[in-house]
Design a protein around this motif. Structure first.
Motif, PDB file in Angstrom:
ATOM      1  N   LYS A  46       0.833  -1.181   0.000  1.00 42.94           N
ATOM      2  CA  LYS A  46       0.000   0.000   0.000  1.00 42.94           C
ATOM      3  C   LYS A  46       0.882   1.250   0.000  1.00 42.94           C
ATOM      4  CE  LYS A  46      -4.228  -1.705   0.267  1.00 42.94           C
ATOM      5  NZ  LYS A  46      -5.291  -1.410  -0.731  1.00 42.94           N
ATOM      6  N   SER A  47       0.290   2.370  -0.455  1.00 49.20           N
ATOM      7  CA  SER A  47       0.932   3.676  -0.350  1.00 49.20           C
ATOM      8  C   SER A  47       0.061   4.558   0.529  1.00 49.20           C
ATOM      9  CB  SER A  47       1.106   4.318  -1.721  1.00 49.20           C
ATOM     10  OG  SER A  47       2.002   3.575  -2.524  1.00 49.20           O
ATOM     11  N   CYS A  48       0.695   5.337   1.432  1.00 54.80           N
ATOM     12  CA  CYS A  48      -0.028   6.218   2.349  1.00 54.80           C
ATOM     13  C   CYS A  48       0.059   7.648   1.820  1.00 54.80           C
ATOM     14  CB  CYS A  48       0.564   6.128   3.758  1.00 54.80           C
ATOM     15  SG  CYS A  48      -0.236   7.245   4.929  1.00 54.80           S
ATOM     16  N   LEU A  49      -1.099   8.259   1.586  1.00 58.55           N
ATOM     17  CA  LEU A  49      -1.104   9.626   1.079  1.00 58.55           C
ATOM     18  C   LEU A  49      -0.663  10.625   2.137  1.00 58.55           C
ATOM     19  CD1 LEU A  49      -4.428   9.636  -0.996  1.00 58.55           C
ATOM     20  CD2 LEU A  49      -2.084   9.508  -1.842  1.00 58.55           C
ATOM     21  N   VAL A  50      -0.916  10.315   3.397  1.00 56.71           N
ATOM     22  CA  VAL A  50      -0.528  11.225   4.468  1.00 56.71           C
ATOM     23  C   VAL A  50       0.979  11.175   4.688  1.00 56.71           C
ATOM     24  CG1 VAL A  50      -0.848  11.817   6.903  1.00 56.71           C
ATOM     25  CG2 VAL A  50      -2.781  10.958   5.552  1.00 56.71           C
ATOM     26  N   CYS A  51       1.537   9.984   4.768  1.00 52.65           N
ATOM     27  CA  CYS A  51       2.975   9.822   4.971  1.00 52.65           C
ATOM     28  C   CYS A  51       3.771  10.005   3.690  1.00 52.65           C
ATOM     29  CB  CYS A  51       3.268   8.438   5.553  1.00 52.65           C
ATOM     30  SG  CYS A  51       2.416   8.096   7.106  1.00 52.65           S
ATOM     31  N   ALA A  52       3.073   9.934   2.540  1.00 57.71           N
ATOM     32  CA  ALA A  52       3.744   9.989   1.229  1.00 57.71           C
ATOM     33  C   ALA A  52       4.808   8.914   1.140  1.00 57.71           C
ATOM     34  CB  ALA A  52       4.346  11.368   0.977  1.00 57.71           C
ATOM     35  N   THR A  53       4.467   7.700   1.619  1.00 55.47           N
ATOM     36  CA  THR A  53       5.406   6.592   1.682  1.00 55.47           C
ATOM     37  C   THR A  53       4.682   5.318   1.277  1.00 55.47           C
ATOM     38  OG1 THR A  53       6.524   7.674   3.526  1.00 55.47           O
ATOM     39  CG2 THR A  53       7.033   5.350   3.151  1.00 55.47           C
ATOM     40  N   SER A  54       5.456   4.422   0.613  1.00 52.06           N
ATOM     41  CA  SER A  54       4.923   3.115   0.242  1.00 52.06           C
ATOM     42  C   SER A  54       5.480   2.071   1.199  1.00 52.06           C
ATOM     43  CB  SER A  54       5.296   2.766  -1.197  1.00 52.06           C
ATOM     44  OG  SER A  54       4.709   3.695  -2.091  1.00 52.06           O
ATOM     45  N   TYR A  55       4.646   1.099   1.603  1.00 54.26           N
ATOM     46  CA  TYR A  55       5.025   0.125   2.620  1.00 54.26           C
ATOM     47  C   TYR A  55       4.795  -1.291   2.112  1.00 54.26           C
ATOM     48  CZ  TYR A  55       4.668   4.143   5.811  1.00 54.26           C
ATOM     49  OH  TYR A  55       4.808   5.354   6.417  1.00 54.26           O
ATOM     50  N   CYS A  56       5.721  -2.195   2.516  1.00 54.39           N
ATOM     51  CA  CYS A  56       5.510  -3.616   2.305  1.00 54.39           C
ATOM     52  C   CYS A  56       4.591  -4.123   3.413  1.00 54.39           C
ATOM     53  CB  CYS A  56       6.823  -4.374   2.302  1.00 54.39           C
ATOM     54  SG  CYS A  56       7.691  -4.340   3.889  1.00 54.39           S
ATOM     55  N   LYS A  57       4.271  -5.422   3.389  1.00 58.93           N
ATOM     56  CA  LYS A  57       3.359  -5.974   4.382  1.00 58.93           C
ATOM     57  C   LYS A  57       3.906  -5.820   5.790  1.00 58.93           C
ATOM     58  CE  LYS A  57       0.884 -10.208   5.560  1.00 58.93           C
ATOM     59  NZ  LYS A  57       0.629 -11.632   5.203  1.00 58.93           N
TER      60      LYS A  57
ATOM     61  N   PRO B 245      -0.443   0.769  -4.264  1.00 59.21           N
ATOM     62  CA  PRO B 245       0.883   1.388  -4.401  1.00 59.21           C
ATOM     63  C   PRO B 245       1.064   2.110  -5.737  1.00 59.21           C
ATOM     64  CG  PRO B 245       1.034  -1.001  -4.575  1.00 59.21           C
ATOM     65  CD  PRO B 245      -0.345  -0.701  -4.095  1.00 59.21           C
ATOM     66  N   VAL B 246       1.643   3.316  -5.661  1.00 57.60           N
ATOM     67  CA  VAL B 246       1.946   4.110  -6.850  1.00 57.60           C
ATOM     68  C   VAL B 246       3.384   4.602  -6.767  1.00 57.60           C
ATOM     69  CG1 VAL B 246      -0.424   4.845  -7.258  1.00 57.60           C
ATOM     70  CG2 VAL B 246       1.027   6.169  -5.733  1.00 57.60           C
ATOM     71  N   GLN B 247       3.975   4.882  -7.943  1.00 56.77           N
ATOM     72  CA  GLN B 247       5.372   5.304  -7.993  1.00 56.77           C
ATOM     73  C   GLN B 247       5.527   6.749  -7.538  1.00 56.77           C
ATOM     74  OE1 GLN B 247       7.966   3.604  -8.484  1.00 56.77           O
ATOM     75  NE2 GLN B 247       7.574   1.847  -9.821  1.00 56.77           N
ATOM     76  N   ASP B 248       4.744   7.653  -8.152  1.00 52.71           N
ATOM     77  CA  ASP B 248       4.910   9.085  -7.911  1.00 52.71           C
ATOM     78  C   ASP B 248       3.907   9.564  -6.874  1.00 52.71           C
ATOM     79  OD1 ASP B 248       5.668  11.697  -8.049  1.00 52.71           O
ATOM     80  OD2 ASP B 248       4.560  12.138  -9.887  1.00 52.71           O
ATOM     81  N   LEU B 249       4.238   9.389  -5.617  1.00 51.73           N
ATOM     82  CA  LEU B 249       3.340   9.839  -4.560  1.00 51.73           C
ATOM     83  C   LEU B 249       3.285  11.363  -4.468  1.00 51.73           C
ATOM     84  CD1 LEU B 249       3.990   7.313  -1.649  1.00 51.73           C
ATOM     85  CD2 LEU B 249       1.818   7.773  -2.781  1.00 51.73           C
ATOM     86  N   GLU B 250       4.389  12.018  -4.836  1.00 53.81           N
ATOM     87  CA  GLU B 250       4.401  13.478  -4.764  1.00 53.81           C
ATOM     88  C   GLU B 250       3.382  14.089  -5.713  1.00 53.81           C
ATOM     89  OE1 GLU B 250       8.295  14.883  -5.445  1.00 53.81           O
ATOM     90  OE2 GLU B 250       9.145  14.032  -3.612  1.00 53.81           O
ATOM     91  N   GLY B 251       3.142  13.388  -6.832  1.00 56.71           N
ATOM     92  CA  GLY B 251       2.160  13.891  -7.782  1.00 56.71           C
ATOM     93  C   GLY B 251       0.747  13.834  -7.255  1.00 56.71           C
ATOM     94  N   LEU B 252       0.510  13.052  -6.183  1.00 55.83           N
ATOM     95  CA  LEU B 252      -0.819  12.951  -5.579  1.00 55.83           C
ATOM     96  C   LEU B 252      -1.007  13.944  -4.444  1.00 55.83           C
ATOM     97  CD1 LEU B 252      -1.149   9.066  -5.434  1.00 55.83           C
ATOM     98  CD2 LEU B 252      -1.919  10.604  -7.229  1.00 55.83           C
ATOM     99  N   MET B 253       0.015  14.722  -4.184  1.00 54.48           N
ATOM    100  CA  MET B 253      -0.032  15.688  -3.078  1.00 54.48           C
ATOM    101  C   MET B 253      -0.085  17.111  -3.624  1.00 54.48           C
ATOM    102  SD  MET B 253       0.080  13.569  -0.553  1.00 54.48           S
ATOM    103  CE  MET B 253       0.374  14.661   0.841  1.00 54.48           C
TER     104      MET B 253
END
Length: 533
Positions: free
Chosen positions: A111-122, A142-150
């Motif tokens: 998953k990717s967290c929009l608040v943390c702007a970080t992607s996490y494994c299980k 999960p997405v590559q460019d999290l900054e683009g979602l902020m």
């Protein structure tokens, strides 16, 4: 165990031969480590290091690596083999989103967290599933460019959509630059746009299907064109061979007639010459006898012989005898015979051409909104005649004002079409020509036929056409007029440049005091008479 996997890498405790945790690890002279049994079996094949490919002259002495051996034993006790297997299964592949927390082995993100702007494994996602404060964070696939979602201005997730400005915004953007704008959720805009895209996709698929059908249509047309070309080539070769044969036969017959005539003349002349030579011989003999008699001194013999020699020998009167061969007209007659044969072949071609044109027959009817006010149209729109009085008709833009014409309802912007018109003797002029968008033929003064080119071309027709067929090939730029009953070509306009829709044009011209009262009639096409010939 998860922490250990991030500190030590796989190649530190794994044999490169068996790809398993070291068993009795040994070190060879080049410094690389292997399981004892693995390297011994490898050296049975080739004395070479599997890692650096160093060659050895003889089997090197093996030394047990006690440090690696102890570490391998500890990892084996901790079940590190299972950790490696798990890491391999979760390791991110090229192009996949990896966990931003993992250091050594980049595990695939869950998953990717929009608040943390970080992607996490299980493993590293576990706090977001356990701690209440983190549970409120927005998790997405999960997405590559999290900054683009902020939001770059407020550093908040872009969760809303401004329909006014057509941009994605965060909740703080609404209070500043997008105040009173039409704002909807991303999900709402997504569903609406997705529905529109679905319609667009359907339309695109329909367009693709239409183009596939057009390709098949063009391929079919190409095949038909190839068949037509093959048929035309076959017919052309046959016709030209016949014409060539006729020319050769005509030339051979002409040469034969001239040679035979010359032989007859020569024979006659030789007969005359032979007769003349015979008479000359006889006259020469008589002349010699007379000369001898004139020189004799024997008076008795002179007088006795004189009666038989005193007269001229019987001869033919050659004053009217002549040898003359007249070749006047012999070539002309031969060419006339050849022309007659060619005319028959051309007529066959025109008949076949007309028959093919009639296959493109269309149903044409007259458009009353275009008719000159003095023209009278039948109820079925198939006949038009010139009346004496001007009718009170609406002044429409498409109506002829000064030309005695009317257009058909049907128009054509491509392909080929054919129709027939019955005509009789009629007077009047049609001031139309190709440069003004008219391709027509007409009858003037009741006897003179013209093709309305610039300048007009006078037509020499074998008979007065009663029914005229009109064939148009839009792409070829061809307009042909035929005498249907005689199956003869009247005139063809070639090299025409059509850019707009074409409308069949008809004009009965002036009434002529009743001499031209009969209507111009659009008649049904019937080519059975050609098929039966």
């Amino acid at each position: 165990m998860a922490t250990a996997s991030n500190v030590l890498s796989e190649d530190q405790f794994q044999c490169c031969i068996c790809l398993d945790v070291f068993t009795d690890p040994v070190t060879i002279p080049c410094g690389h480590n292997f399981c004892k049994n693995c390297i011994i079996k490898h050296w049975d094949i080739k004395l070479q290091c599997p890692m650096c490919n160093r060659l050895f002259d003889r089997r090197p002495e093996l030394h047990v690596n006690t440090f690696i051996s102890e570490i391998a034993a500890q990892f084996r006790q901790l079940g590190f083999k299972e950790i490696i297997s798990c890491s391999k299964q979760q390791q991110a592949k090229p192009g996949e989103v990896h966990c931003d927390v993992c250091t050594e082995i980049k595990v695939k993100a869950l998953k990717s967290c929009l608040v943390c702007a970080t992607s996490y494994c299980k493993t590293h996602l576990e706090p977001h599933q356990r701690i209440s404060g983190l549970k409120r964070h927005k998790l997405i696939d999960p997405v590559q460019d999290l900054e683009g979602l902020m939001c770059k201005k407020h550093d908040k997730p872009l969760e809303l959509f401004c329909k006014t400005d057509q941009v994605c915004v965060c909740q703080f953007c609404i209070e500043s630059n997008h105040n009173r704008h039409h704002i909807v959720s991303l999900n709402c805009e997504y569903e609406e746009t997705k529905a529109k895209l679905g319609q667009t996709e359907v339309k695109i698929q329909q367009m693709i299907q239409e183009r596939h059908l057009k390709i098949r249509e063009l391929q079919c047309s190409l095949e038909l064109s190839k068949e037509d070309a093959d048929r035309e080539l076959e017919d052309s070769v046959y016709i030209f061979l016949n014409v060539s044969q006729s020319v050769e036969e005509g030339l051979a017959q002409l040469i034969d007639r001239i040679e035979k005539k010359q032989i007859t003349t020569e024979k006659q002349a030789k007969g005359f010459i032979k007769e003349l030579e015979t008479e000359i011989s006889e006259l020469t003999r008589r002349g010699s006898e007379l000369e001898q008699l004139l020189h004799t001194e024997d008076h008795l013999r002179f007088l006795q012989t004189l009666p038989s020699l005193n007269s001229v020998p019987p001869t033919k009167d050659w004053s009217e005898v002549k040898v003359h061969s007249s070749y006047e007209g012999i070539v002309r007659r031969a060419v006339a015979q050849l022309e007659e044969k060619l005319t028959k072949e051309v007529k066959k071609l025109v008949e076949a051409e007309l028959q093919r044109a009639q296959q493109f027959a269309v149903n044409v009817s007259l458009n009353p909104d275009t008719a000159y006010p003095k023209l009278i149209l039948s109820d079925d729109g198939k006949q038009v005649a010139h009346g004496d009085s001007k009718q009170n008709l609406p002044d429409k833009p498409e109506r002829f004002k000064s030309c005695f014409g009317v257009l058909a309802k049907q128009s054509f912007a491509s392909g080929r079409f054919y129709y027939e018109v019955e005509s009789i003797n009629r007077k009047g002029e049609i001031m139309v020509c190709p440069r003004n968008g008219f391709w027509t033929v007409c009858l003037r003064n009741g006897t003179v036929y013209h093709a309305n080119t610039s300048p007009p071309v006078c037509l020499s027709l074998r008979s007065k056409p009663q029914k005229v067929g009109v064939f148009v090939d839009y792409e070829e730029g061809l307009v042909s007029f035929y005498d249907v009953d005689a199956a003869d070509l009247i005139y063809s306009f070639t090299g025409c440049k059509f850019t707009d829709r074409l409308y069949p044009y008809f004009s009965p011209c002036l009434n002529g005091g009743g001499k031209n009262s009969a209507p111009l009639i659009i008649s049904p096409v019937n080519n059975t008479h050609l098929l039966n010939e």
